[in-house]
Design an enzyme around this catalytic site. Structure first.
Site, short mmCIF file in Angstrom:
data_model
loop_
_atom_site.label_atom_id
_atom_site.label_comp_id
_atom_site.label_asym_id
_atom_site.label_seq_id
_atom_site.Cartn_x
_atom_site.Cartn_y
_atom_site.Cartn_z
N ARG A 191 66.42 101.18 32.65
CA ARG A 191 67.21 101.19 33.90
C ARG A 191 66.65 100.17 34.88
NH1 ARG A 191 68.50 106.55 37.54
NH2 ARG A 191 66.25 106.67 37.77
N ASP A 465 61.45 111.86 43.37
CA ASP A 465 61.50 110.41 43.19
C ASP A 465 62.31 109.80 44.32
OD1 ASP A 465 64.13 110.83 42.57
OD2 ASP A 465 63.96 110.27 40.47
C1 LIG Z 1 66.74 111.37 40.27
C2 LIG Z 1 66.34 110.61 39.07
O1 LIG Z 1 66.52 109.44 39.02
S1 LIG Z 1 65.59 111.42 37.81
C3 LIG Z 1 64.90 110.13 36.83
C4 LIG Z 1 63.78 109.46 37.50
N1 LIG Z 1 62.63 110.33 37.66
C5 LIG Z 1 61.77 110.49 36.64
O2 LIG Z 1 61.94 109.88 35.62
C6 LIG Z 1 60.62 111.45 36.81
C7 LIG Z 1 59.93 111.66 35.49
N2 LIG Z 1 58.86 112.60 35.58
C8 LIG Z 1 57.64 112.28 36.04
O3 LIG Z 1 57.43 111.19 36.52
C9 LIG Z 1 56.55 113.30 35.92
O4 LIG Z 1 56.94 114.34 35.07
C10 LIG Z 1 56.11 113.93 37.24
C11 LIG Z 1 55.56 112.86 38.17
C12 LIG Z 1 57.24 114.64 37.93
C13 LIG Z 1 54.99 114.93 36.94
O5 LIG Z 1 54.01 114.22 36.25
P1 LIG Z 1 52.54 114.80 36.01
O6 LIG Z 1 52.03 115.38 37.26
O7 LIG Z 1 51.73 113.73 35.35
O8 LIG Z 1 52.82 115.95 34.98
P2 LIG Z 1 51.76 116.67 34.08
O9 LIG Z 1 50.38 116.54 34.63
O10 LIG Z 1 52.27 118.03 33.84
O11 LIG Z 1 51.88 115.84 32.73
C14 LIG Z 1 51.40 116.31 31.49
C15 LIG Z 1 51.55 115.20 30.48
O12 LIG Z 1 52.93 114.88 30.33
C16 LIG Z 1 53.13 113.50 30.58
N3 LIG Z 1 54.41 113.34 31.25
C17 LIG Z 1 54.90 114.02 32.33
N4 LIG Z 1 56.14 113.60 32.61
C18 LIG Z 1 56.43 112.64 31.70
C19 LIG Z 1 57.58 111.84 31.50
N5 LIG Z 1 58.66 111.96 32.27
N6 LIG Z 1 57.54 110.95 30.49
C20 LIG Z 1 56.46 110.84 29.70
N7 LIG Z 1 55.35 111.58 29.84
C21 LIG Z 1 55.34 112.47 30.84
C22 LIG Z 1 51.99 113.09 31.49
O13 LIG Z 1 51.78 111.70 31.41
C23 LIG Z 1 50.85 113.92 30.90
O14 LIG Z 1 50.40 113.28 29.72
P3 LIG Z 1 48.92 113.54 29.12
O15 LIG Z 1 48.78 115.00 28.89
O16 LIG Z 1 48.91 112.74 27.88
O17 LIG Z 1 47.97 113.04 30.17
O1 LIG Z 2 69.27 108.82 38.95
C1 LIG Z 2 69.54 109.98 38.99
C2 LIG Z 2 69.80 110.69 40.19
O2 LIG Z 2 70.02 111.91 40.12
O3 LIG Z 2 69.80 110.04 41.25
MG LIG Z 3 69.49 107.90 40.94
#
Ligand SMILES: CC(=O)SCCNC(=O)CCNC(=O)[C@H](O)C(C)(C)COP(=O)(O)OP(=O)(O)OC[C@H]1O[C@@H](n2cnc3c(N)ncnc32)[C@H](O)[C@@H]1OP(=O)(O)O
Ligand SMILES: O=CC(=O)O
Ligand SMILES: [Mg+2]
Length: 564
Positions: A191, A465
């Site tokens: 994206r 986010d």
């Molecule tokens: C509105 C929108 O646009 S939604 C789409 C955009 N937003 C996103 O993509 C958010 C994605 N999610 C994240 O960034 C994360 O899950 C967070 C920041 C919310 C939480 O992250 P953390 O605090 O690191 O979670 P946590 O400590 O429970 O993570 C555990 C493990 O999972 C991994 N992990 C957590 N979320 C993700 C993810 N989305 N992708 C890959 N790995 C992940 C962490 O890196 C960690 O790995 P490790 O055990 O090897 O060190």
């Molecule tokens: O990108 C996703 C959203 O919910 O905003």
């Molecule tokens: Mg969005």
């Protein structure tokens, strides 16, 4: 980190009657190094910044800049109409598209199954974890989940290149753990940023480049061939396209894809993209957006968080359409359910995937009961989505994937007879002091993280986010602008600047207690507070939180330069 920033300047020069690109790199990001390309040692900032790739980006910029500027001006024009009391609606001029019989190209076999898609920033360890997560698709994010510092962007390009090549690895030295790809991985979608964000570290013919063309161009240039061979079974690369407001913007993307395909010598329709429907104006343009991208589309997605943000933004001049507390604006509100229903119907009619959105809950590690409650909310949300007819959905965290995978599709007729009124119906619910406080705390916490390079964070057990933080900001702005009564807690208080000033002070104290004095002083909380407060109290609503904040993460150090 800021010490090693770089500016790329691409200009046209005339030599011997020919127009040639002059690419100047001002100061290195990494220490200067070189790679061997075609037997030659090529100076390199990172594998994404070769001369050829930059020239491809410059070509896109030169061809599409005027159309992008025009599309953004049209957004401003539409905003003026809504601010003068107008409502968004279906465009009578494109009725023939909505009523016509046409279908999008069939989805490529590589992405026929998109039941669960994980999303996350293009950070190295997360890219590996996401690809290994068991999800069908990983959407690697340069957008809502990424703070677009130059370093994050360039590292992201390196990470994606290594991921596509299958060589990506990461050594977590603190835990002595090495991360590598599994044999089976999710399919990669990328994206890029939205049309509105500039890339101030690359100047083309004297102007900053368009952020999304940099993200798209560098990624496409370096990966298209490998991707099609190893991941796409002859198709791809695959993209998610964010924050569009009108089909004219989708048409620009379609032309960008055609130009890229031509440059790469691949068939028209190789590149595929899912468009996020995440602005209120775009919900009235779904058919038109698919039509413009019909050779390149693989569906639409309910970007619910930006959609809520856009509802407030679009109705900023309509005091009769104020939002209740942020926690009350979910998919069960009539206008949200109607939006998802219409998206599903539109996609199925045109032969593409109707993707659901993101539940904000994430696993809660240190509290089993709270964790189960969070998982249950995610299950309910996903069940509602599949029952509505979505073909797949998003997960924010690998820990949620098993629970979502268990949810099975139930056959249901797509909804019919959705009207303009259904799509903009006033949300219901109360407004509270706690809502105002939470918005303020979340907004400041999030911005402080963003300013220091992190674009998605866990806050109060939810994923936050750029999109979710935007809701906090615009909701505060709206409540302040209209001096709303906080009617949900029996206090009968109206939101004024004085009240907001006190709330900011108290919430800053709470943030300091939460993160500890040392982290608070070392972090960017005070700067974040200043930006957030200014935006919430501005007489005219800023279009995007991140546009203003971006200026704080762009720093040029024009010392020394080199030619590519
Ligand atoms: C509105 C929108 O646009 S939604 C789409 C955009 N937003 C996103 O993509 C958010 C994605 N999610 C994240 O960034 C994360 O899950 C967070 C920041 C919310 C939480 O992250 P953390 O605090 O690191 O979670 P946590 O400590 O429970 O993570 C555990 C493990 O999972 C991994 N992990 C957590 N979320 C993700 C993810 N989305 N992708 C890959 N790995 C992940 C962490 O890196 C960690 O790995 P490790 O055990 O090897 O060190
Ligand atoms: O990108 C996703 C959203 O919910 O905003
Ligand atoms: Mg969005």
């Amino acid at each position: 980190m800021f010490e090693r920033l770089v500016t790329v300047i691409i200009d046209r020069h005339h030599r011997g009657g020919r127009s040639v690109n002059c690419v100047t790199i001002v100061r290195f990001w990494f220490d200067p190094m070189s790679i061997s390309l075609g037997g030659k040692n090529v100076p390199l900032l990172c594998p994404g910044l070769t001369r050829e790739a930059l020239e491809f980006v410059a070509g896109l910029e030169r061809e599409f800049r005027r159309r992008i500027i025009y599309a953004l001006e049209c957004r401003r024009e539409a905003k003026r109409r809504y601010n003068d009391g107008g409502l968004p609606g279906f465009d009578p001029a494109t009725r023939f598209v909505r009523e016509g019989e046409w279908r999008c190209a069939a989805p490529p076999p590589a992405v026929a199954d998109r039941k669960v898609e994980i999303t996350g920033p293009v950070e190295r360890k997360m890219v590996i974890n996401a690809l290994n997560s068991g999800a069908k698709v990983f959407m690697a994010d340069f957008e809502d989940a990424l703070s677009p510092s130059w370093e994050n962007l360039m590292r992201g390009q390196v990470n994606l290149k290594d991921a596509v090549e299958g060589t990506i690895s990461f050594h977590d030295k603190a835990r002595n753990r090495v991360y590598k790809l599994n044999d089976q991985t999710a399919k990669l979608f990328v994206r890029p940023r939205g049309w509105h964000l500039p890339e101030n570290h690359i100047h083309i013919d004297g102007q900053p480049a368009t952020g999304c063309l940099v993200d798209f161009g560098l990624y496409f240039f370096h990966n298209h061939a490998t991707f099609r061979r190893t991941q796409g079974a002859g198709f791809g690369p695959f993209f998610y396209l964010p924050k569009m407001e009108h089909s004219r913007e989708a048409k620009i993307w379609n032309c960008v894809f055609e130009r890229a395909e031509k440059m790469a010598g691949i068939e028209n329709g190789s590149i595929r993209a899912t468009v996020l429907i995440e602005t209120l104006p775009a919900v009235f343009q779904m058919e038109e957006i698919l039509y413009e991208l019909r050779d390149h589309s693989v569906g639409l997605n309910c970007g619910r968080w930006d959609y809520i943000f856009s509802y407030v933004k679009t109705f900023q001049g309509h005091p009769d359409r104020l939002l209740p507390d942020r926690v009350l604006v979910g998919m069960t509100q009539h206008f949200m359910r109607s939006y998802s229903d219409l998206l599903i119907r539109t996609c199925h009619r045109r032969g593409v995937h109707a993707m659901g959105g993101m539940a904000a809950q994430i696993p809660i590690r240190d509290d089993a009961v709270a964790n189960e409650a969070a998982l249950d909310l995610v299950r309910k949300d996903k069940l509602r989505e599949v029952r509505a007819g979505h073909d797949g959905t998003w997960a924010a965290h690998p820990g949620l994937i098993p629970a979502i995978m268990e949810i099975h599709k139930v056959k249901r007729e797509d909804a019919a007879n959705l009207t303009e009124e259904d799509l903009i119906q006033r949300p219901r619910g109360v407004r509270t002091m706690e809502g105002l406080r939470l918005n303020t705390r979340v907004g400041i916490h999030y911005l402080a993280a963003w300013l220091t390079g992190t674009g998605s964070v866990p806050l109060y057990n939810l994923m936050e986010d750029a999109a979710t933080a935007e809701i906090s900001r615009v909701q505060n702005w709206q409540w302040l602008k209209y001096g709303v009564e906080l009617d949900g807690d029996g206090l009968g208080v109206h939101v004024t600047r004085e009240l907001f000033g006190r709330v900011v002070e108290e919430e800053m104290e709470r943030i300091e207690r939460e993160v500890g004095k040392e982290r608070f002083n070392k972090g960017m909380y005070k700067e974040a507070c200043k930006i957030f407060t200014r935006q919430c109290t501005a007489p005219i609503l800023d279009d995007f939180l991140t546009l203003d904040a971006y200026n704080h993460i762009v720093v040029h150090h024009p010392k020394g330069s080199s030619r590519l």
